[in-house]
Write an enzyme that holds these catalytic residues in place. Sequence first.
Site, PDB file in Angstrom:
ATOM      1  N   ASP A  13      -7.816  44.247   5.251  1.00 30.78           N
ATOM      2  CA  ASP A  13      -7.923  44.583   3.907  1.00 30.78           C
ATOM      3  C   ASP A  13      -8.027  43.610   2.694  1.00 30.78           C
ATOM      4  O   ASP A  13      -7.486  43.941   1.646  1.00 30.78           O
ATOM      5  CB  ASP A  13      -7.440  46.020   3.550  1.00 30.78           C
ATOM      6  CG  ASP A  13      -7.808  47.047   4.546  1.00 30.78           C
ATOM      7  OD1 ASP A  13      -8.880  47.004   5.049  1.00 30.78           O
ATOM      8  OD2 ASP A  13      -6.933  47.843   4.662  1.00 30.78           O
ATOM      9  N   LYS A  16     -12.271  40.451   3.218  1.00 33.46           N
ATOM     10  CA  LYS A  16     -13.103  39.458   4.126  1.00 33.46           C
ATOM     11  C   LYS A  16     -14.705  39.686   3.587  1.00 33.46           C
ATOM     12  O   LYS A  16     -15.445  38.845   3.716  1.00 33.46           O
ATOM     13  CB  LYS A  16     -12.628  39.822   5.682  1.00 33.46           C
ATOM     14  CG  LYS A  16     -11.345  39.467   5.809  1.00 33.46           C
ATOM     15  CD  LYS A  16     -10.943  39.870   7.229  1.00 33.46           C
ATOM     16  CE  LYS A  16     -10.757  41.362   7.629  1.00 33.46           C
ATOM     17  NZ  LYS A  16      -9.738  42.196   6.798  1.00 33.46           N
ATOM     18  N   GLY A  40     -13.359  48.149   7.960  1.00 31.58           N
ATOM     19  CA  GLY A  40     -14.082  48.671   6.743  1.00 31.58           C
ATOM     20  C   GLY A  40     -14.170  47.513   5.791  1.00 31.58           C
ATOM     21  O   GLY A  40     -13.234  47.126   5.168  1.00 31.58           O
ATOM     22  N   HIS A  41     -15.250  47.288   5.750  1.00 27.73           N
ATOM     23  CA  HIS A  41     -15.504  45.855   4.615  1.00 27.73           C
ATOM     24  C   HIS A  41     -16.437  46.341   3.756  1.00 27.73           C
ATOM     25  O   HIS A  41     -17.565  46.502   3.680  1.00 27.73           O
ATOM     26  CB  HIS A  41     -16.158  44.644   5.452  1.00 27.73           C
ATOM     27  CG  HIS A  41     -15.358  44.309   6.798  1.00 27.73           C
ATOM     28  ND1 HIS A  41     -15.547  43.166   7.607  1.00 27.73           N
ATOM     29  CD2 HIS A  41     -13.828  44.664   7.047  1.00 27.73           C
ATOM     30  CE1 HIS A  41     -14.464  43.049   8.321  1.00 27.73           C
ATOM     31  NE2 HIS A  41     -13.695  43.842   7.996  1.00 27.73           N
ATOM     32  N   ARG A 144     -11.426  47.215  33.787  1.00 28.41           N
ATOM     33  CA  ARG A 144     -12.645  46.803  34.319  1.00 28.41           C
ATOM     34  C   ARG A 144     -13.588  48.009  34.784  1.00 28.41           C
ATOM     35  O   ARG A 144     -14.303  47.912  35.739  1.00 28.41           O
ATOM     36  CB  ARG A 144     -12.328  45.679  35.387  1.00 28.41           C
ATOM     37  CG  ARG A 144     -11.968  44.311  34.661  1.00 28.41           C
ATOM     38  CD  ARG A 144     -11.297  43.341  35.994  1.00 28.41           C
ATOM     39  NE  ARG A 144     -10.023  44.163  36.180  1.00 28.41           N
ATOM     40  CZ  ARG A 144      -9.126  43.618  36.963  1.00 28.41           C
ATOM     41  NH1 ARG A 144      -9.334  42.419  37.655  1.00 28.41           N
ATOM     42  NH2 ARG A 144      -7.947  44.159  37.263  1.00 28.41           N
ATOM     43  N   GLN A 226      -9.590  43.118  10.893  1.00 24.44           N
ATOM     44  CA  GLN A 226      -8.357  43.593  10.699  1.00 24.44           C
ATOM     45  C   GLN A 226      -7.716  42.070  10.187  1.00 24.44           C
ATOM     46  O   GLN A 226      -8.197  41.612   9.446  1.00 24.44           O
ATOM     47  CB  GLN A 226      -7.874  43.995  12.017  1.00 24.44           C
ATOM     48  CG  GLN A 226      -8.221  45.210  12.662  1.00 24.44           C
ATOM     49  CD  GLN A 226      -9.870  45.240  13.111  1.00 24.44           C
ATOM     50  OE1 GLN A 226     -10.016  44.433  13.943  1.00 24.44           O
ATOM     51  NE2 GLN A 226     -10.414  45.863  12.605  1.00 24.44           N
ATOM     52  N   ARG A 305      -6.953  56.652   3.781  1.00 24.58           N
ATOM     53  CA  ARG A 305      -5.527  56.636   3.662  1.00 24.58           C
ATOM     54  C   ARG A 305      -5.023  55.613   2.506  1.00 24.58           C
ATOM     55  O   ARG A 305      -5.769  54.548   2.264  1.00 24.58           O
ATOM     56  CB  ARG A 305      -4.740  56.307   4.997  1.00 24.58           C
ATOM     57  CG  ARG A 305      -5.013  57.183   5.936  1.00 24.58           C
ATOM     58  CD  ARG A 305      -4.264  56.860   7.343  1.00 24.58           C
ATOM     59  NE  ARG A 305      -4.845  55.799   7.978  1.00 24.58           N
ATOM     60  CZ  ARG A 305      -4.626  55.077   8.857  1.00 24.58           C
ATOM     61  NH1 ARG A 305      -3.716  55.349   9.600  1.00 24.58           N
ATOM     62  NH2 ARG A 305      -5.305  54.224   9.453  1.00 24.58           N
ATOM     63  N   LYS A 333      -8.256  39.078  -5.302  1.00 23.68           N
ATOM     64  CA  LYS A 333      -7.430  40.147  -6.219  1.00 23.68           C
ATOM     65  C   LYS A 333      -6.458  39.868  -6.843  1.00 23.68           C
ATOM     66  O   LYS A 333      -5.410  40.317  -7.243  1.00 23.68           O
ATOM     67  CB  LYS A 333      -6.982  41.401  -4.959  1.00 23.68           C
ATOM     68  CG  LYS A 333      -7.960  41.797  -4.278  1.00 23.68           C
ATOM     69  CD  LYS A 333      -7.798  43.167  -3.516  1.00 23.68           C
ATOM     70  CE  LYS A 333      -8.148  44.367  -4.256  1.00 23.68           C
ATOM     71  NZ  LYS A 333      -8.108  45.727  -3.462  1.00 23.68           N
TER      72      LYS A 333
HETATM   73  P1  GDP Z   1     -11.804  43.687   4.117  1.00 23.49           P
HETATM   74  O1  GDP Z   1     -11.418  44.829   4.869  1.00 23.49           O
HETATM   75  O2  GDP Z   1     -10.919  42.541   4.179  1.00 23.49           O
HETATM   76  O3  GDP Z   1     -13.158  43.368   4.045  1.00 23.49           O
HETATM   77  O4  GDP Z   1     -11.318  44.584   2.633  1.00 23.49           O
HETATM   78  P2  GDP Z   1     -11.728  45.867   2.154  1.00 23.49           P
HETATM   79  O5  GDP Z   1     -13.302  45.991   1.928  1.00 23.49           O
HETATM   80  O6  GDP Z   1     -11.156  46.866   3.012  1.00 23.49           O
HETATM   81  O7  GDP Z   1     -10.709  46.154   0.965  1.00 23.49           O
HETATM   82  C1  GDP Z   1     -10.614  44.919  -0.059  1.00 23.49           C
HETATM   83  C2  GDP Z   1     -10.999  45.977  -1.473  1.00 23.49           C
HETATM   84  O8  GDP Z   1     -10.767  45.013  -2.533  1.00 23.49           O
HETATM   85  C3  GDP Z   1     -12.489  46.441  -1.546  1.00 23.49           C
HETATM   86  O9  GDP Z   1     -12.505  47.734  -2.199  1.00 23.49           O
HETATM   87  C4  GDP Z   1     -13.074  45.362  -2.200  1.00 23.49           C
HETATM   88  O10 GDP Z   1     -14.352  45.670  -3.290  1.00 23.49           O
HETATM   89  C5  GDP Z   1     -12.072  44.913  -3.179  1.00 23.49           C
HETATM   90  N1  GDP Z   1     -11.856  43.631  -3.795  1.00 23.49           N
HETATM   91  C6  GDP Z   1     -12.296  42.575  -2.831  1.00 23.49           C
HETATM   92  N2  GDP Z   1     -12.015  41.361  -3.718  1.00 23.49           N
HETATM   93  C7  GDP Z   1     -11.578  41.862  -4.854  1.00 23.49           C
HETATM   94  C8  GDP Z   1     -11.002  40.925  -6.007  1.00 23.49           C
HETATM   95  O11 GDP Z   1     -11.048  39.903  -5.985  1.00 23.49           O
HETATM   96  N3  GDP Z   1     -10.534  41.946  -6.842  1.00 23.49           N
HETATM   97  C9  GDP Z   1     -10.592  43.233  -7.119  1.00 23.49           C
HETATM   98  N4  GDP Z   1      -9.921  43.841  -7.772  1.00 23.49           N
HETATM   99  N5  GDP Z   1     -11.016  44.016  -5.680  1.00 23.49           N
HETATM  100  C10 GDP Z   1     -11.455  43.153  -4.950  1.00 23.49           C
HETATM  101  P1  IMO Z   2     -10.309  45.496   8.248  1.00 22.22           P
HETATM  102  O1  IMO Z   2     -11.324  44.715   9.147  1.00 22.22           O
HETATM  103  C1  IMO Z   2      -6.416  47.389   7.851  1.00 22.22           C
HETATM  104  C2  IMO Z   2      -4.682  49.342  11.489  1.00 22.22           C
HETATM  105  C3  IMO Z   2      -4.510  50.623  11.574  1.00 22.22           C
HETATM  106  C4  IMO Z   2      -3.287  50.869  12.535  1.00 22.22           C
HETATM  107  C5  IMO Z   2      -3.460  49.554  13.518  1.00 22.22           C
HETATM  108  C6  IMO Z   2      -4.148  50.341  14.818  1.00 22.22           C
HETATM  109  O2  IMO Z   2     -11.044  46.625   7.219  1.00 22.22           O
HETATM  110  O3  IMO Z   2      -9.392  44.706   7.499  1.00 22.22           O
HETATM  111  P2  IMO Z   2      -6.536  50.757  15.418  1.00 22.22           P
HETATM  112  O4  IMO Z   2      -7.864  51.778  15.170  1.00 22.22           O
HETATM  113  O5  IMO Z   2      -7.296  49.486  15.053  1.00 22.22           O
HETATM  114  O6  IMO Z   2      -6.036  50.997  16.875  1.00 22.22           O
HETATM  115  O7  IMO Z   2      -5.533  50.931  14.513  1.00 22.22           O
HETATM  116  O8  IMO Z   2      -4.411  48.721  12.887  1.00 22.22           O
HETATM  117  N1  IMO Z   2      -6.114  48.719  11.306  1.00 22.22           N
HETATM  118  C7  IMO Z   2      -6.259  48.102  10.120  1.00 22.22           C
HETATM  119  N2  IMO Z   2      -5.875  47.956   8.787  1.00 22.22           N
HETATM  120  N3  IMO Z   2      -7.763  46.877   8.034  1.00 22.22           N
HETATM  121  C8  IMO Z   2      -8.556  47.054   9.104  1.00 22.22           C
HETATM  122  O9  IMO Z   2      -9.544  46.402   9.250  1.00 22.22           O
HETATM  123  C9  IMO Z   2      -7.792  47.877  10.192  1.00 22.22           C
HETATM  124  N4  IMO Z   2      -8.280  48.088  11.384  1.00 22.22           N
HETATM  125  C10 IMO Z   2      -7.195  48.754  12.210  1.00 22.22           C
HETATM  126  O10 IMO Z   2      -4.526  51.503  10.254  1.00 22.22           O
HETATM  127  O11 IMO Z   2      -2.135  50.618  11.824  1.00 22.22           O
HETATM  128 MG    MG Z   3     -10.918  46.638   5.247  1.00 25.12          MG
END
Ligand code: GDP
Ligand code: IMO
Ligand code: MG
Length: 432
Positions: A13, A16, A40-41, A144, A226, A305, A333
């Site tokens: 998170d 990316k 979740g991107h 496998r 991740q 969560r 951020k």
């Molecule tokens: P990812 O899993 O690495 O793609 O990241 P997520 O999308 O799960 O979480 C990043 C969160 O921060 C998302 O809600 C984005 O929209 C938000 N975000 C990304 N870059 C920035 C930033 O520079 N500033 C702020 N305030 N939010 C950001």
């Molecule tokens: P992105 O790509 C944050 C965490 C779960 C848990 C552990 C194992 O959005 O950054 P799993 O379902 O993979 O077996 O869970 O990994 N986890 C993440 N935490 N961002 C993610 O993906 C995650 N994908 C899995 O919360 O702790």
């Molecule tokens: Mg994410």
Amino acid sequence: MANVILIGTQWGDEGKGKIVDLLTEWAEVVVRFQGGNNAGHTLVIEGQRYALHLIPSGIMRPGKTCVIGSGVVVDLKILLEEIELIQKQSGRNVLSQLILSDEAHLILESHRRLDQAREQQRGAAKIGTTGRGIGPAYESKMARWGLRLGDLLAPEAVLRDKLKNLLDQHNLLLEKIYNEAPVSFDQVFAELQAAAAIVRPAIKKVPYELAQCLKNSESILFEGAQGTLLDIDHGTYPFVTSSSTLAANACASSGVGVTDIDEVIGVVKAYTTRVGSGPFPVELDDATGEHLSVRGGEVGTTTGRPRRCGWLDLVALRFATLLNGLNSIALTKLDVLSGLKTIKVCTGYRLHGEVIDYFPSSIEELELCEPVLTEFAGWDEDISGILDYDKLPENAKKYVAYIEEQLGIKAMLVSVGPDRAQTMIRHNPFVG
Ligand code: GDP
Ligand code: IMO
Ligand code: MG
């Protein structure tokens, strides 16, 4: 032309998705190489928010090819839902932009059920997985007896045999070990056939497809899911995900040679978050943690969560820099830190009275680590509208410079808001 790997350096998170969407302007191809719909991107384009779990974050750009590599575990139900949703939002034929590896393994209903049953059995010691069947799907692969996307192209009898073999094992576990109802063979088989009828044209041999892209001098952007500290080998085991999240795996898990890579970018959130259980030395349980959580909107994109929040952890980031061989970071951020009087950064861990500068391999050791913190003066200004790096408050620039100095690499961009436009690119690997 350049081939760039972008991975998360923390516990996921980091932002990316936003950075991949932005950089796709200069790449022809975007490749997801590991994980599945545990990811979740989030992308925000002209105020519109999109959440992707499986499809690469380049998909919002017309004409770009999005590849799901062999190392990804694919839940066809989610893939179809995502295709339909993006199709509705964009009005484009999404499937025609997709290439799916015939070697990618499938997540089935039994994997999801086993994931949830195991978590329940662990009780207080649960990993806090996303419950999407990721771990069990990788188990099937390594054991496998997994099913792959390519099996959907085989004669019906072959698919039937393979599915029966797998479900017999899984139903035994579900019924005898976890006291759960079995999964219906007929239902899973029917769902697989229905999905296959739609995705069949997109299933291809990814290594050959990517080799052709390289031959055509098309730029490839590899999108990690991740983060480094969730890596199966080097992360906070067992509180990790079940795949290798490191840059090196981008090549192995998509079928591209390591010598074809030009730059590795690590996405770094300006502070740290973590979802699920496991040690987290810099965690804040106070008003500052609350500030980061609220201002940063730190709620999981996949499971909803709340994310645990803490200061930036340079011990962890130095480890991520060496594990991934980072050339640069993308710092996200930074805007969330506005309004904090003091900003702290963890520069070392105190363990048994001594300061260590390495990231412990054992969670028992990591749990005993106390962060050693350095303080910085904060800034009050809202920086989310700033587009010129030089116009950032001096204290914000000092913070960025300190991170760069500590990691020995530069921030190729700084992000100050969720929107694609709220980004200052300082060095673009695709344009040299
Ligand atoms: P990812 O899993 O690495 O793609 O990241 P997520 O999308 O799960 O979480 C990043 C969160 O921060 C998302 O809600 C984005 O929209 C938000 N975000 C990304 N870059 C920035 C930033 O520079 N500033 C702020 N305030 N939010 C950001
Ligand atoms: P992105 O790509 C944050 C965490 C779960 C848990 C552990 C194992 O959005 O950054 P799993 O379902 O993979 O077996 O869970 O990994 N986890 C993440 N935490 N961002 C993610 O993906 C995650 N994908 C899995 O919360 O702790
Ligand atoms: Mg994410």
